[in-house]
Write a protein that holds these residues in place. Structure first.
Motif, PDB file in Angstrom:
ATOM      1  N   GLU A  80       0.968  -1.152   0.152  1.00 25.70           N
ATOM      2  CA  GLU A  80       0.008   0.054  -0.019  1.00 25.70           C
ATOM      3  C   GLU A  80       0.928   1.208   0.057  1.00 25.70           C
ATOM      4  O   GLU A  80       0.285   2.341  -0.118  1.00 25.70           O
ATOM      5  CB  GLU A  80      -0.967   0.111   1.242  1.00 25.70           C
ATOM      6  CG  GLU A  80      -1.898  -1.061   1.228  1.00 25.70           C
ATOM      7  CD  GLU A  80      -2.681  -1.127   2.483  1.00 25.70           C
ATOM      8  OE1 GLU A  80      -3.793  -0.216   2.663  1.00 25.70           O
ATOM      9  OE2 GLU A  80      -2.487  -1.978   3.214  1.00 25.70           O
ATOM     10  N   GLY A  81       2.199   0.990   0.317  1.00 27.73           N
ATOM     11  CA  GLY A  81       2.929   2.256   0.159  1.00 27.73           C
ATOM     12  C   GLY A  81       3.567   2.548   1.561  1.00 27.73           C
ATOM     13  O   GLY A  81       4.102   3.494   2.136  1.00 27.73           O
ATOM     14  N   HIS A  82       3.068   1.840   2.590  1.00 27.01           N
ATOM     15  CA  HIS A  82       3.414   2.068   3.799  1.00 27.01           C
ATOM     16  C   HIS A  82       4.936   1.561   4.416  1.00 27.01           C
ATOM     17  O   HIS A  82       5.154   0.708   3.867  1.00 27.01           O
ATOM     18  CB  HIS A  82       2.468   1.396   5.158  1.00 27.01           C
ATOM     19  CG  HIS A  82       1.063   1.749   4.914  1.00 27.01           C
ATOM     20  ND1 HIS A  82       0.562   2.903   5.033  1.00 27.01           N
ATOM     21  CD2 HIS A  82      -0.068   0.847   4.687  1.00 27.01           C
ATOM     22  CE1 HIS A  82      -0.869   2.779   5.121  1.00 27.01           C
ATOM     23  NE2 HIS A  82      -1.424   1.670   4.590  1.00 27.01           N
ATOM     24  N   SER A  83       5.583   2.162   5.242  1.00 28.99           N
ATOM     25  CA  SER A  83       6.801   1.791   5.492  1.00 28.99           C
ATOM     26  C   SER A  83       6.555   0.613   6.583  1.00 28.99           C
ATOM     27  O   SER A  83       5.368   0.468   6.911  1.00 28.99           O
ATOM     28  CB  SER A  83       7.622   2.866   6.411  1.00 28.99           C
ATOM     29  OG  SER A  83       6.997   2.979   7.613  1.00 28.99           O
ATOM     30  N   LEU A  84       7.479  -0.327   6.499  1.00 31.99           N
ATOM     31  CA  LEU A  84       7.191  -1.680   7.385  1.00 31.99           C
ATOM     32  C   LEU A  84       7.245  -0.994   8.744  1.00 31.99           C
ATOM     33  O   LEU A  84       6.299  -1.592   9.620  1.00 31.99           O
ATOM     34  CB  LEU A  84       8.338  -2.522   7.298  1.00 31.99           C
ATOM     35  CG  LEU A  84       8.422  -3.433   5.964  1.00 31.99           C
ATOM     36  CD1 LEU A  84       9.638  -4.110   5.742  1.00 31.99           C
ATOM     37  CD2 LEU A  84       7.075  -4.280   6.093  1.00 31.99           C
ATOM     38  N   CYS A  85       7.456   0.062   9.324  1.00 32.77           N
ATOM     39  CA  CYS A  85       7.371   0.509  10.580  1.00 32.77           C
ATOM     40  C   CYS A  85       5.859   0.910  11.055  1.00 32.77           C
ATOM     41  O   CYS A  85       5.291   0.574  11.726  1.00 32.77           O
ATOM     42  CB  CYS A  85       8.172   1.604  10.602  1.00 32.77           C
ATOM     43  SG  CYS A  85       9.172   1.940  12.048  1.00 32.77           S
ATOM     44  N   LYS A  86       5.234   1.547   9.727  1.00 25.24           N
ATOM     45  CA  LYS A  86       3.812   1.943   9.889  1.00 25.24           C
ATOM     46  C   LYS A  86       3.012   0.696   9.799  1.00 25.24           C
ATOM     47  O   LYS A  86       1.822   0.479  10.456  1.00 25.24           O
ATOM     48  CB  LYS A  86       3.494   2.546   8.619  1.00 25.24           C
ATOM     49  CG  LYS A  86       3.731   4.076   9.004  1.00 25.24           C
ATOM     50  CD  LYS A  86       2.564   4.907   9.277  1.00 25.24           C
ATOM     51  CE  LYS A  86       2.994   6.475   9.692  1.00 25.24           C
ATOM     52  NZ  LYS A  86       1.955   7.041  10.521  1.00 25.24           N
ATOM     53  N   GLY A 131      12.020  -9.670   4.445  1.00 20.15           N
ATOM     54  CA  GLY A 131      13.004  -9.554   5.657  1.00 20.15           C
ATOM     55  C   GLY A 131      14.258 -10.172   5.138  1.00 20.15           C
ATOM     56  O   GLY A 131      15.251  -9.427   5.514  1.00 20.15           O
ATOM     57  N   LEU A 132      14.308 -11.210   4.349  1.00 19.54           N
ATOM     58  CA  LEU A 132      15.432 -11.806   4.079  1.00 19.54           C
ATOM     59  C   LEU A 132      16.603 -10.855   3.239  1.00 19.54           C
ATOM     60  O   LEU A 132      17.743 -10.948   2.937  1.00 19.54           O
ATOM     61  CB  LEU A 132      15.523 -13.122   3.367  1.00 19.54           C
ATOM     62  CG  LEU A 132      14.834 -14.199   4.028  1.00 19.54           C
ATOM     63  CD1 LEU A 132      14.526 -15.398   2.991  1.00 19.54           C
ATOM     64  CD2 LEU A 132      15.719 -14.767   5.142  1.00 19.54           C
ATOM     65  N   VAL A 133      15.972  -9.747   2.631  1.00 19.84           N
ATOM     66  CA  VAL A 133      16.864  -8.960   1.695  1.00 19.84           C
ATOM     67  C   VAL A 133      16.677  -7.533   2.351  1.00 19.84           C
ATOM     68  O   VAL A 133      17.217  -6.435   1.880  1.00 19.84           O
ATOM     69  CB  VAL A 133      16.166  -8.872   0.343  1.00 19.84           C
ATOM     70  CG1 VAL A 133      16.523 -10.085  -0.547  1.00 19.84           C
ATOM     71  CG2 VAL A 133      14.767  -8.233   0.003  1.00 19.84           C
ATOM     72  N   GLY A 134      16.310  -7.490   3.530  1.00 22.68           N
ATOM     73  CA  GLY A 134      16.817  -6.197   4.553  1.00 22.68           C
ATOM     74  C   GLY A 134      15.267  -5.460   4.588  1.00 22.68           C
ATOM     75  O   GLY A 134      15.449  -4.363   5.004  1.00 22.68           O
ATOM     76  N   LEU A 135      14.284  -5.739   3.804  1.00 24.93           N
ATOM     77  CA  LEU A 135      12.824  -4.997   4.249  1.00 24.93           C
ATOM     78  C   LEU A 135      12.472  -5.617   5.522  1.00 24.93           C
ATOM     79  O   LEU A 135      11.483  -6.338   5.487  1.00 24.93           O
ATOM     80  CB  LEU A 135      12.009  -5.146   3.022  1.00 24.93           C
ATOM     81  CG  LEU A 135      12.451  -4.315   1.832  1.00 24.93           C
ATOM     82  CD1 LEU A 135      11.577  -4.657   0.618  1.00 24.93           C
ATOM     83  CD2 LEU A 135      12.396  -2.977   2.020  1.00 24.93           C
ATOM     84  N   ASN A 136      12.732  -5.028   6.887  1.00 20.98           N
ATOM     85  CA  ASN A 136      12.558  -5.673   8.082  1.00 20.98           C
ATOM     86  C   ASN A 136      11.860  -4.497   8.989  1.00 20.98           C
ATOM     87  O   ASN A 136      12.893  -3.476   8.839  1.00 20.98           O
ATOM     88  CB  ASN A 136      13.897  -6.421   8.460  1.00 20.98           C
ATOM     89  CG  ASN A 136      13.426  -7.092   9.866  1.00 20.98           C
ATOM     90  OD1 ASN A 136      12.663  -6.619  10.812  1.00 20.98           O
ATOM     91  ND2 ASN A 136      13.796  -8.362   9.910  1.00 20.98           N
ATOM     92  N   ALA A 213       4.153 -11.593   8.113  1.00 28.68           N
ATOM     93  CA  ALA A 213       5.461 -11.868   8.834  1.00 28.68           C
ATOM     94  C   ALA A 213       6.096 -10.518   9.409  1.00 28.68           C
ATOM     95  O   ALA A 213       6.702 -10.677  10.515  1.00 28.68           O
ATOM     96  CB  ALA A 213       6.514 -12.296   7.459  1.00 28.68           C
ATOM     97  N   PRO A 214       5.944  -9.476   8.969  1.00 33.31           N
ATOM     98  CA  PRO A 214       6.691  -8.099   9.525  1.00 33.31           C
ATOM     99  C   PRO A 214       5.812  -8.155  11.413  1.00 33.31           C
ATOM    100  O   PRO A 214       6.388  -7.654  12.026  1.00 33.31           O
ATOM    101  CB  PRO A 214       6.281  -7.069   8.740  1.00 33.31           C
ATOM    102  CG  PRO A 214       6.038  -7.594   7.419  1.00 33.31           C
ATOM    103  CD  PRO A 214       5.403  -9.069   7.878  1.00 33.31           C
ATOM    104  N   GLU A 215       4.604  -8.386  11.050  1.00 36.42           N
ATOM    105  CA  GLU A 215       3.774  -8.297  12.343  1.00 36.42           C
ATOM    106  C   GLU A 215       4.345  -9.191  13.398  1.00 36.42           C
ATOM    107  O   GLU A 215       4.426  -8.858  14.453  1.00 36.42           O
ATOM    108  CB  GLU A 215       2.126  -8.435  12.140  1.00 36.42           C
ATOM    109  CG  GLU A 215       1.614  -7.544  11.113  1.00 36.42           C
ATOM    110  CD  GLU A 215       0.282  -8.013  10.451  1.00 36.42           C
ATOM    111  OE1 GLU A 215       0.007  -9.329  10.623  1.00 36.42           O
ATOM    112  OE2 GLU A 215      -0.322  -7.292   9.651  1.00 36.42           O
TER     113      GLU A 215
END
Ligand SMILES: O=P(O)(O)O[C@H]1O[C@H](CO)[C@@H](O)[C@H]1O
Ligand code: HPA
Length: 272
Positions: A80-86, A131-136, A213-215
Motif C-alpha cells: 500500500e506504500g506504508h513503511s514496514l514501521c507503519k 525480510g531476507l533482503v533487508g526489508l524488515n 511476517a513483519p507483524e
C-alpha cells in the motif's frame, strides 16, 4: 506509540490481553466481541489508514469468553506504500496497552499439494522474503524498551497454542479442514507468476500471502505470544496448462463462505 496507547486508554475502559488481526475478508472475527468500543483508524492519533477492499479500517475492543480483546478490522500492507514501521505500528501500541497474545489471520494461496480452497492452515513457521533482503520493520536503531537488537525467531509461532488449536479443532469437528504449514510473505501486490509459484513450492512453502511476517517479527521482538492462521482462499497456479487465475474478489468470497469456521478457532483460543 505511547501517545496513541494513552489516547486509546482514555477513550475505552477495556484493557486487552489478546489482540487479533483480521486478514482480507475476515473482518467478521470482530463481530462476536461483546460490549464493543470501536474506533475508525482515521480518528486514532498516529494510526495509519487502510486502503484495501475487505479491510474496514477500525479497531474494535470487546470481551470474548471473559477475556478482553482488541481486534484490527483491517491490516496494513507494504504494497500500500506504508513503511514496514507503519504496517507494524499497532503491534507496539498493543504491547503498551498490556496485550500478551497476538492472533494473526490472513488470506493465502496454497502451494502444498494436499491443501484445498477453504482449508484453514495453522502457521507453523514463516519465510519472510522481504525480510531476507533487508526489508524488515526492525531495521534502524533498536528500541531497547521493546526488545533486543538480535531477536531469535525460531519459536515465533507458539507451540503450545498450535497444539491447543489442533485439540480445539477436533472438539469443534473442523479437524478435517485443518492443516499446518509454512507461510511465505511476498511483497505483492501482483499475484505470483507460474515460475514464482513453482519456486515457492520447491522451497517448501505451503501457503503464500503479502502480509503477516513483519507483524509477527515485531510481536516476537517485544515478547508477545503469537498464533497464526491462514485461510486458503485459492490454489496458486503452478501449471502452464491451467486456465484459472486468482483475483481479490474471489479471495474475499472464500472469506465470506468460511467465516463461521474461521471465527471458531480464535474465539476458543483467546480464552487461554
Ligand atoms: O494477507 P491479507 O491481508 O489477509 O490479504 C491477502 O489477500 C490480498 C490479496 O487478495 C493480499 O493483501 C494478501 O496479503
Ligand atoms: O495466491 C496468493 N498469492 C499471494 N497472496 C495471496 N493472498 C491470497 N491469495 C494469494
Amino acid at each position: 506509540k505511547t501517545a496513541t496507547a494513552d489516547w486509546l486508554m482514555s477513550q475505552t475502559k477495556h484493557r486487552p490481553q489478546v489482540a487479533i488481526i483480521c486478514g482480507s475478508g475476515l473482518g467478521m472475527l470482530a463481530d462476536t466481541l461483546k460490549c464493543q468500543d470501536s474506533f475508525a483508524y482515521a480518528d486514532i492519533p498516529g494510526f495509519p489508514q487502510s486502503t484495501v477492499q475487505g479491510h474496514a479500517g477500525q479497531l474494535v475492543f470487546g470481551e470474548l469468553k471473559g477475556k478482553t480483546c482488541v481486534c484490527m478490522q483491517g491490516r496494513f500492507h507494504m504494497y500500500e506504500g506504508h513503511s514496514l514501521c507503519k504496517t507494524t505500528f499497532p503491534i507496539r501500541v498493543f504491547k503498551l496497552l498490556g496485550v500478551e497474545t497476538l492472533i494473526v489471520t490472513n488470506a493465502a494461496g496454497s502451494l502444498a499439494d494436499g491443501f484445498q480452497t477453504g482449508d484453514i492452515m495453522i502457521i507453523k513457521d514463516h519465510i519472510n522474503f522481504p525480510g531476507l533482503v533487508g526489508l524488515n520493520p526492525l531495521c534502524g536503531p533498536n528500541d531497547d524498551k521493546f526488545g533486543p537488537r538480535f531477536p531469535a525467531m525460531s519459536g515465533c509461532y507458539d507451540k503450545g497454542l498450535r497444539c491447543l488449536a489442533m485439540e480445539i479443532a477436533k472438539e469443534l469437528g473442523v479437524a478435517s479442514v485443518l492443516q499446518e504449514g509454512v507461510y511465505a510473505m511476498v511483497g505483492g501486490p501482483n499475484f505470483e507468476t507460474i515460475a514464482e509459484a513453482r519456486l515457492l513450492h520447491r522451497l517448501g512453502v505451503d501457503a503464500v500471502g503479502m502480509s503477516t511476517a513483519p507483524e509477527v517479527v515485531v510481536a516476537t521482538h517485544c515478547g508477545l505470544r503469537v498464533f497464526g492462521l491462514s485461510l486458503i482462499t485459492n490454489k496458486v497456479v503452478k501449471s502452464y496448462e491451467d486456465t484459472e487465475s486468482v483475483n481479490h474478489e474471489g479471495v474475499l468470497e472464500i472469506g465470506r463462505l468460511r467465516s463461521h469456521t474461521v471465527q471458531q478457532l480464535p474465539n476458543s483460543l483467546s480464552y487461554f
